[in-house]
Scaffold this active site. Structure first.
Site, PDB file in Angstrom:
ATOM      1  N   ARG A  96       0.444  -6.761   6.263  1.00 50.83           N
ATOM      2  CA  ARG A  96      -0.092  -7.838   5.428  1.00 50.83           C
ATOM      3  C   ARG A  96       0.984  -8.877   5.106  1.00 50.83           C
ATOM      4  NH1 ARG A  96      -4.262  -5.918   2.214  1.00 50.83           N
ATOM      5  NH2 ARG A  96      -3.101  -3.961   2.189  1.00 50.83           N
ATOM      6  N   TYR A  97       2.190  -8.404   4.829  1.00 49.27           N
ATOM      7  CA  TYR A  97       3.304  -9.285   4.478  1.00 49.27           C
ATOM      8  C   TYR A  97       4.274  -9.284   5.652  1.00 49.27           C
ATOM      9  CZ  TYR A  97       1.530  -7.816  -0.113  1.00 49.27           C
ATOM     10  OH  TYR A  97       0.737  -7.512  -1.189  1.00 49.27           O
ATOM     11  N   ARG A 100       7.200  -6.313   5.858  1.00 45.14           N
ATOM     12  CA  ARG A 100       6.933  -4.880   5.676  1.00 45.14           C
ATOM     13  C   ARG A 100       5.557  -4.500   6.216  1.00 45.14           C
ATOM     14  NH1 ARG A 100       6.976  -8.032   1.454  1.00 45.14           N
ATOM     15  NH2 ARG A 100       5.548  -7.859  -0.299  1.00 45.14           N
ATOM     16  N   CYS A 109      -5.049  14.047   1.074  1.00 46.98           N
ATOM     17  CA  CYS A 109      -4.186  14.106  -0.119  1.00 46.98           C
ATOM     18  C   CYS A 109      -4.283  15.513  -0.698  1.00 46.98           C
ATOM     19  CB  CYS A 109      -4.687  13.132  -1.195  1.00 46.98           C
ATOM     20  SG  CYS A 109      -4.674  11.413  -0.666  1.00 46.98           S
ATOM     21  N   CYS A 113      -8.023  11.296  -6.381  1.00 39.25           N
ATOM     22  CA  CYS A 113      -8.155  10.575  -7.648  1.00 39.25           C
ATOM     23  C   CYS A 113      -9.509   9.879  -7.664  1.00 39.25           C
ATOM     24  CB  CYS A 113      -7.036   9.549  -7.764  1.00 39.25           C
ATOM     25  SG  CYS A 113      -5.418  10.258  -7.400  1.00 39.25           S
ATOM     26  N   CYS A 116      -9.572   6.165  -6.588  1.00 42.64           N
ATOM     27  CA  CYS A 116      -8.764   5.823  -5.411  1.00 42.64           C
ATOM     28  C   CYS A 116      -9.271   4.565  -4.716  1.00 42.64           C
ATOM     29  CB  CYS A 116      -8.784   6.986  -4.419  1.00 42.64           C
ATOM     30  SG  CYS A 116      -7.899   6.594  -2.905  1.00 42.64           S
ATOM     31  N   ARG A 118      -8.679   3.774  -1.719  1.00 43.21           N
ATOM     32  CA  ARG A 118      -9.036   4.052  -0.317  1.00 43.21           C
ATOM     33  C   ARG A 118     -10.061   5.178  -0.242  1.00 43.21           C
ATOM     34  NH1 ARG A 118      -3.101   3.350   1.327  1.00 43.21           N
ATOM     35  NH2 ARG A 118      -3.014   1.123   1.701  1.00 43.21           N
ATOM     36  N   ASP A 278      -8.511  -1.289  -8.767  1.00 36.64           N
ATOM     37  CA  ASP A 278      -9.146  -1.999  -7.646  1.00 36.64           C
ATOM     38  C   ASP A 278     -10.661  -1.843  -7.694  1.00 36.64           C
ATOM     39  OD1 ASP A 278      -6.792  -2.998  -6.318  1.00 36.64           O
ATOM     40  OD2 ASP A 278      -6.329  -0.902  -5.870  1.00 36.64           O
ATOM     41  N   ASP A 315      -4.064  -6.354  -6.678  1.00 37.15           N
ATOM     42  CA  ASP A 315      -4.255  -6.557  -5.238  1.00 37.15           C
ATOM     43  C   ASP A 315      -5.500  -7.422  -5.114  1.00 37.15           C
ATOM     44  OD1 ASP A 315      -2.944  -5.571  -2.796  1.00 37.15           O
ATOM     45  OD2 ASP A 315      -2.685  -3.764  -4.022  1.00 37.15           O
ATOM     46  N   LYS A 322      -0.747  -8.665  -3.189  1.00 32.83           N
ATOM     47  CA  LYS A 322      -0.550  -8.427  -4.626  1.00 32.83           C
ATOM     48  C   LYS A 322      -0.036  -9.678  -5.306  1.00 32.83           C
ATOM     49  CE  LYS A 322       0.921  -3.645  -4.437  1.00 32.83           C
ATOM     50  NZ  LYS A 322       0.724  -3.649  -2.971  1.00 32.83           N
TER      51      LYS A 322
HETATM   52  S1  SF4 Z   1      -4.880   7.278  -5.156  1.00 33.25           S
HETATM   53 FE1  SF4 Z   1      -6.030   7.877  -3.326  1.00 33.25          FE
HETATM   54  S2  SF4 Z   1      -4.479   7.973  -1.710  1.00 33.25           S
HETATM   55 FE2  SF4 Z   1      -3.383   8.060  -3.677  1.00 33.25          FE
HETATM   56  S3  SF4 Z   1      -3.192  10.271  -4.122  1.00 33.25           S
HETATM   57 FE3  SF4 Z   1      -5.020   9.527  -5.186  1.00 33.25          FE
HETATM   58  S4  SF4 Z   1      -6.660   9.988  -3.712  1.00 33.25           S
HETATM   59 FE4  SF4 Z   1      -4.767  10.063  -2.547  1.00 33.25          FE
END
Ligand code: SF4
Length: 352
Positions: A96-97, A100, A109, A113, A116, A118, A278, A315, A322
């Site tokens: 994206r940048y 990096r 994972c 979360c 999340c 993603r 997000d 973001d 960001k």
């Molecule tokens: S935010 Fe998403 S990618 Fe990061 S640890 Fe939690 S579930 Fe996994």
């Protein structure tokens, strides 16, 4: 704060397991089965031990225990909230940048979360990169001399074995123009015992600087075991940064946020980003407004040392990157420039 003192032996992945340990109610199981069909669930023993099942507002539970609210999507929420896909030239790379690139090593994972960003792309059902795709991702980095920093992310790259991580680091070490490797992880919180000396050694790449950015949102997540895991990294010469997400009912008050940032600095971890939530689907109940976030950042400025100040960032939806969205302390009127101090008083500054 009372604690459950309950530590299951293995990671819980099913709503029924959560119910049998009193972490969700049996009456909610039909709705939670729908959540589980859409989004991955994983609560490690270390995280489960932090949850107080008697507290319906427990800030740790809010982060990891699924809720029927996740089935409700709001207008504006989207499957790819930060626009990874628009900047993905080959599988596994987000560029994206200019200087990096992200290398998404794995879609899994240790914990999932509930907020999340993603969440639509990760989980045990998501496909990991094939060996051929990984080769193509490294070839992309090699072919772009402007890439100075590679961010290993996922998923959580530290679910990989030290042996696999070592291979990745050796391949990056062989690319001259890559000078910095940053690892984004929640593992010191989710499963601190995985941060072994062998894993720490595997994160070193000859001739490169390795940084580890740990994702942590509440001071209670920095348990003694988590602090020891972080100390193993820092003592090995790996500087650490933090990333936190501003979450309603978890850390959206100045006392909690201040305590988190102080605890991080005490662990020799520099607070780096405080992310505005997000627009991931089904996460509205965990988002604050930007105005609330700015007020909290103002409160933090007056409350804790400069060393403890993260940058509050958004973001921008759609893949625009960001931007810092913290409060503004400078304004201009007909009499000149005014700068606000940490107590909210304004002071004139002479024109240049
Ligand atoms: S935010 Fe998403 S990618 Fe990061 S640890 Fe939690 S579930 Fe996994």
């Amino acid at each position: 704060m009372s604690s459950s003192n309950f530590k299951p032996i293995t990671t819980m992945r099913e709503p029924t397991e959560l119910a049998s340990h009193g972490l969700v109610s049996v009456a909610d199981l039909p709705e939670l089965a729908k959540v589980a069909a859409r989004y991955a669930i994983a609560v490690t023993p270390d995280v489960a031990a932090l949850i107080d099942p008697d507290d319906p507002q427990d800030p740790i539970a809010r982060q990891y225990i699924p809720s029927a609210e996740e089935l409700v999507s709001q207008p504006g929420e989207r499957a790819d909230p930060i626009g990874d896909d628009a900047h993905s030239p080959v599988s596994g790379i987000v560029h994206r940048y200019p200087d990096r690139a992200l290398l998404k090593l794995t879609p899994t994972c240790a914990v999932y979360c509930r907020f999340c960003f993603r969440r639509e792309m990760i989980g045990p059902g998501a496909k990991p990169l094939t060996a051929k795709q990984l080769d193509a991702a490294f070839a992309y980095i090699e072919a772009h001399p402007e890439i100075w920093e590679v961010v290993l992310t996922g998923g959580d790259p530290l679910v990989l074995s030290p042996r696999r991580l070592k291979q990745v680091m050796s391949r990056l070490a062989a690319i001259d123009h890559v000078k910095v490797i940053r690892v984004h992880t929640r593992m010191p919180i989710a499963d601190p015992a995985r941060i072994t000396r062998e894993l720490v050694r595997a994160l070193k790449a000859k001739g490169k600087a390795t940084y580890v950015a740990v994702h942590v949102n509440h001071p209670r997540e920095l348990t003694a075991a988590a602090r020891e895991a972080c100390a193993r990294l820092v003592d090995a010469g790996i500087p650490m940064l933090s990333q936190s997400v501003l979450l309603a009912g978890v850390n959206d008050d100045a006392a909690t946020l201040g305590a988190l940032m102080r605890a991080l600095v005490e662990c020799r971890i520099k607070p780096y980003y405080l992310h505005h939530g997000d627009l991931a689907p089904g996460t509205a109940h965990l988002r604050t407004s930007i105005e609330q976030g700015q007020e909290l950042m103002r409160a933090l400025r007056g409350r804790v040392s400069g060393l403890c100040q993260p940058t509050y960032v958004l973001d921008i939806p759609g893949g625009h990157g960001k931007s810092p969205i913290g409060p503004n302390y400078v304004c201009q009127d007909e009499t000149g420039i005014k700068v606000e101090d940490f107590q909210g008083n304004r002071h004139c500054y002479p024109p240049a």
